[in-house]
Design a protein around this motif. Structure first.
Motif, PDB file in Angstrom:
ATOM      1  N   VAL A 270       0.750  -1.267   0.000  1.00  0.00           N
ATOM      2  CA  VAL A 270       0.000   0.000   0.000  1.00  0.00           C
ATOM      3  C   VAL A 270       0.780   1.318   0.000  1.00  0.00           C
ATOM      4  N   PRO A 271       1.771   1.515   0.879  1.00  0.00           N
ATOM      5  CA  PRO A 271       2.356   2.851   0.827  1.00  0.00           C
ATOM      6  C   PRO A 271       2.783   3.231  -0.589  1.00  0.00           C
ATOM      7  N   GLY A 272       3.032   4.440  -0.833  1.00  0.00           N
ATOM      8  CA  GLY A 272       3.376   4.873  -2.196  1.00  0.00           C
ATOM      9  C   GLY A 272       2.789   6.242  -2.480  1.00  0.00           C
ATOM     10  N   TYR A 273       2.138   6.803  -1.469  1.00  0.00           N
ATOM     11  CA  TYR A 273       1.537   8.121  -1.665  1.00  0.00           C
ATOM     12  C   TYR A 273       2.572   9.170  -2.099  1.00  0.00           C
ATOM     13  N   PRO A 274       3.743   9.259  -1.462  1.00  0.00           N
ATOM     14  CA  PRO A 274       4.706  10.293  -1.872  1.00  0.00           C
ATOM     15  C   PRO A 274       5.129  10.138  -3.327  1.00  0.00           C
ATOM     16  N   SER A 275       5.442   8.872  -3.726  1.00  0.00           N
ATOM     17  CA  SER A 275       5.906   8.710  -5.115  1.00  0.00           C
ATOM     18  C   SER A 275       4.775   9.007  -6.089  1.00  0.00           C
ATOM     19  N   LEU A 276       3.549   8.631  -5.715  1.00  0.00           N
ATOM     20  CA  LEU A 276       2.395   8.900  -6.589  1.00  0.00           C
ATOM     21  C   LEU A 276       2.216  10.411  -6.792  1.00  0.00           C
ATOM     22  N   MET A 277       2.267  11.113  -5.689  1.00  0.00           N
ATOM     23  CA  MET A 277       2.116  12.569  -5.772  1.00  0.00           C
ATOM     24  C   MET A 277       3.233  13.185  -6.614  1.00  0.00           C
ATOM     25  N   ALA A 278       4.453  12.680  -6.389  1.00  0.00           N
ATOM     26  CA  ALA A 278       5.597  13.240  -7.118  1.00  0.00           C
ATOM     27  C   ALA A 278       5.383  13.080  -8.619  1.00  0.00           C
ATOM     28  N   VAL A 279       4.937  11.884  -9.016  1.00  0.00           N
ATOM     29  CA  VAL A 279       4.751  11.632 -10.448  1.00  0.00           C
ATOM     30  C   VAL A 279       3.615  12.489 -11.004  1.00  0.00           C
ATOM     31  N   ILE A 280       2.503  12.566 -10.273  1.00  0.00           N
ATOM     32  CA  ILE A 280       1.355  13.360 -10.762  1.00  0.00           C
ATOM     33  C   ILE A 280       1.755  14.822 -10.919  1.00  0.00           C
ATOM     34  N   LEU A 281       2.440  15.344  -9.910  1.00  0.00           N
ATOM     35  CA  LEU A 281       2.819  16.766  -9.977  1.00  0.00           C
ATOM     36  C   LEU A 281       3.818  17.009 -11.110  1.00  0.00           C
ATOM     37  N   PHE A 282       4.763  16.076 -11.241  1.00  0.00           N
ATOM     38  CA  PHE A 282       5.774  16.250 -12.289  1.00  0.00           C
ATOM     39  C   PHE A 282       5.106  16.249 -13.672  1.00  0.00           C
ATOM     40  N   LEU A 283       4.245  15.246 -13.890  1.00  0.00           N
ATOM     41  CA  LEU A 283       3.588  15.169 -15.212  1.00  0.00           C
ATOM     42  C   LEU A 283       2.665  16.362 -15.441  1.00  0.00           C
ATOM     43  N   GLY A 284       1.967  16.771 -14.375  1.00  0.00           N
ATOM     44  CA  GLY A 284       1.080  17.941 -14.497  1.00  0.00           C
ATOM     45  C   GLY A 284       1.881  19.163 -14.904  1.00  0.00           C
ATOM     46  N   GLY A 285       3.032  19.332 -14.264  1.00  0.00           N
ATOM     47  CA  GLY A 285       3.887  20.493 -14.564  1.00  0.00           C
ATOM     48  C   GLY A 285       4.352  20.466 -16.004  1.00  0.00           C
ATOM     49  N   VAL A 286       4.810  19.285 -16.442  1.00  0.00           N
ATOM     50  CA  VAL A 286       5.305  19.174 -17.817  1.00  0.00           C
ATOM     51  C   VAL A 286       4.190  19.484 -18.807  1.00  0.00           C
ATOM     52  N   GLN A 287       2.986  18.964 -18.509  1.00  0.00           N
ATOM     53  CA  GLN A 287       1.871  19.201 -19.446  1.00  0.00           C
ATOM     54  C   GLN A 287       1.493  20.675 -19.511  1.00  0.00           C
ATOM     55  N   LEU A 288       1.466  21.313 -18.350  1.00  0.00           N
ATOM     56  CA  LEU A 288       1.118  22.744 -18.351  1.00  0.00           C
ATOM     57  C   LEU A 288       2.151  23.557 -19.106  1.00  0.00           C
ATOM     58  N   LEU A 289       3.424  23.213 -18.908  1.00  0.00           N
ATOM     59  CA  LEU A 289       4.493  23.933 -19.614  1.00  0.00           C
ATOM     60  C   LEU A 289       4.313  23.785 -21.124  1.00  0.00           C
ATOM     61  N   ALA A 290       4.089  22.536 -21.547  1.00  0.00           N
ATOM     62  CA  ALA A 290       3.934  22.285 -22.984  1.00  0.00           C
ATOM     63  C   ALA A 290       2.700  23.015 -23.523  1.00  0.00           C
ATOM     64  N   LEU A 291       1.615  23.017 -22.732  1.00  0.00           N
ATOM     65  CA  LEU A 291       0.405  23.727 -23.168  1.00  0.00           C
ATOM     66  C   LEU A 291       0.677  25.226 -23.298  1.00  0.00           C
ATOM     67  N   GLY A 292       1.448  25.754 -22.335  1.00  0.00           N
ATOM     68  CA  GLY A 292       1.779  27.181 -22.365  1.00  0.00           C
ATOM     69  C   GLY A 292       2.534  27.534 -23.634  1.00  0.00           C
ATOM     70  N   VAL A 293       3.508  26.684 -23.968  1.00  0.00           N
ATOM     71  CA  VAL A 293       4.301  26.945 -25.184  1.00  0.00           C
ATOM     72  C   VAL A 293       3.389  26.898 -26.407  1.00  0.00           C
ATOM     73  N   LEU A 294       2.527  25.860 -26.464  1.00  0.00           N
ATOM     74  CA  LEU A 294       1.582  25.768 -27.587  1.00  0.00           C
ATOM     75  C   LEU A 294       0.712  27.014 -27.655  1.00  0.00           C
ATOM     76  N   GLY A 295       0.255  27.460 -26.464  1.00  0.00           N
ATOM     77  CA  GLY A 295      -0.623  28.627 -26.385  1.00  0.00           C
ATOM     78  C   GLY A 295       0.033  29.864 -26.979  1.00  0.00           C
ATOM     79  N   GLU A 296       1.334  30.046 -26.705  1.00  0.00           N
ATOM     80  CA  GLU A 296       2.044  31.213 -27.247  1.00  0.00           C
ATOM     81  C   GLU A 296       1.949  31.229 -28.777  1.00  0.00           C
ATOM     82  N   TYR A 297       2.153  30.065 -29.372  1.00  0.00           N
ATOM     83  CA  TYR A 297       2.120  30.012 -30.844  1.00  0.00           C
ATOM     84  C   TYR A 297       0.694  30.147 -31.360  1.00  0.00           C
ATOM     85  N   ILE A 298      -0.255  29.483 -30.695  1.00  0.00           N
ATOM     86  CA  ILE A 298      -1.651  29.552 -31.172  1.00  0.00           C
ATOM     87  C   ILE A 298      -2.164  30.992 -31.048  1.00  0.00           C
ATOM     88  N   GLY A 299      -1.796  31.663 -29.966  1.00  0.00           N
ATOM     89  CA  GLY A 299      -2.203  33.060 -29.783  1.00  0.00           C
ATOM     90  C   GLY A 299      -1.730  33.917 -30.948  1.00  0.00           C
TER      91      GLY A 299
END
Ligand code: UDP
Ligand code: MG
Length: 335
Positions: A270-299
């Motif tokens: 069962v334990p694994g909450y810290p690693s789960l959170m780390a992965v979710i936050l990391f992937l969320g951050g990467v996705q937002l960054l990529a979306l931001g870059v896309l947004g600059e060009y689409i704008g």
């Protein structure tokens, strides 16, 4: 449409300005001290970029006193890159142009350098740009951020933009006409000047402190200009976003395999909450960054797709009335 003046061609100086009433008299004096020594006719095109101070009335007074002075007043403040474009368009529409010099109104670009620019033009170059050997009167932070920007541009840009070089430069007639054919709305002039190519030469000068007044560029505006420059001349950030995505998903996939393997062989405790959170936050951050870059060009695609005129002219001193109508490119120039 072409605007005829005389059979003789002139050197045109194009000066965009916003709220520069304080420096205009000094500019006039110093500019003509140099222009009067030149062996070809000279004319000056000021573009008042929606000033709130007395700049426009001073320009009208200059124009009334001196035939060589022309001025255009934009309907509001459009920013320096657009104001400069309006001035270059107004000059490119004329058939009495030998070459054009672009400079700031605040005397940070010393008018005396025009002589050097002209000499290199006579050697046969189409674009002669003035590179700052030193910058006087600017903070260490401004110098650092400017230097960092030019170096980042060098790495990212598909079109090499010369280091430590502002807009101060001379353009031959054909360079001027090539430039007025580039109608993108989010303009990064330093990149456009480089993009047109032709034979380009350099002269060095010491950038002086402002003669008066204040800079209108805060760090917010400079950041927007930097992002405009990078997005207009490079798709590296898009590729960077893709590679970041590929790396992050490879990492996430391997980590997933490791978690499944571990659960299968060692059982799931069962334990694994810290690693789960780390992965979710990391992937969320990467996705937002990529979306931001896309947004600059689409704008930017969105801005271009609206096809608005780049600027509107409210008043002019003496140049042709057709410039009053719209901010489009000069229709056609006959020699
Ligand atoms: N300028 C302009 N429109 C603006 C801001 C500035 O035409 O919205 C003109 C300004 O009057 C000057 C030139 O652009 O002639 C350079 O601006 P500034 O000196 O403020 O910039 P800096 O030299 O600090 O980079
Ligand atoms: Mg300045």
């Amino acid at each position: 449409m072409s605007v005829s003046c005389s059979s003789q061609t002139s050197l045109w100086v194009v000066i965009p300005l916003a709220n520069e009433a304080e420096v205009l008299p000094e500019l006039y004096k110093r500019l003509f001290q140099t222009l009067d020594t030149l062996d070809l006719p000279t004319q000056v095109m000021f573009v008042d970029d929606g000033s709130h101070d007395a700049s426009w009335s001073i320009l009208c007074r200059f124009a009334a006193q001196d035939e060589r002075i022309h001025a255009v007043r934009l309907s509001r403040n459009f920013g320096k890159e657009i104001a400069l474009t309006a001035g270059l368009d107004a000059v490119a529409a004329r058939d009495d142009v030998a070459c054009a010099v672009v400079m700031d109104a605040d005397l940070q670009d010393p008018p005396e350098v025009i002589v050097k620019l002209l000499n290199r033009w006579r050697e046969g170059h189409d674009v002669v740009y003035a590179t700052r050997a030193r910058r006087e009167g600017e903070t260490a932070f401004k110098k650092f951020t400017a230097a960092a920007f030019y170096r980042v541009m060098e790495v990212l840009s598909d079109t090499p933009v010369p280091r430590d070089t502002g807009d101060f430069r001379l353009l031959s007639k054909r360079a001027l006409q090539a430039l007025s054919g580039l109608r993108e709305r989010r303009r990064f002039m330093k990149g456009l000047f480089a993009w047109i190519g032709y034979s380009q030469a350099q002269v060095c000068y010491v950038r002086e402190p402002r003669a008066g007044g204040h800079t209108s560029w805060n760090y917010g505006k400079l950041w927007r200009l930097a992002v405009d420059g990078i997005t207009a001349f490079s798709t590296v950030p898009l590729r960077f976003a893709t590679w970041l995505g590929v790396l992050a998903s490879l990492f996430a996939f391997s980590y997933g395999l490791w978690v499944i393997g571990k659960a299968l062989w060692l059982g799931n405790n069962v334990p694994g909450y810290p690693s789960l959170m780390a992965v979710i936050l990391f992937l969320g951050g990467v996705q937002l960054l990529a979306l931001g870059v896309l947004g600059e060009y689409i704008g930017r695609i969105y801005t271009e797709s609206k096809q608005r005129p780049m600027y509107l002219i409210a008043e002019t001193t003496r140049i042709a009335a057709h410039l009053l109508a719209e901010g489009g490119p000069p229709q056609e120039t006959k020699g």
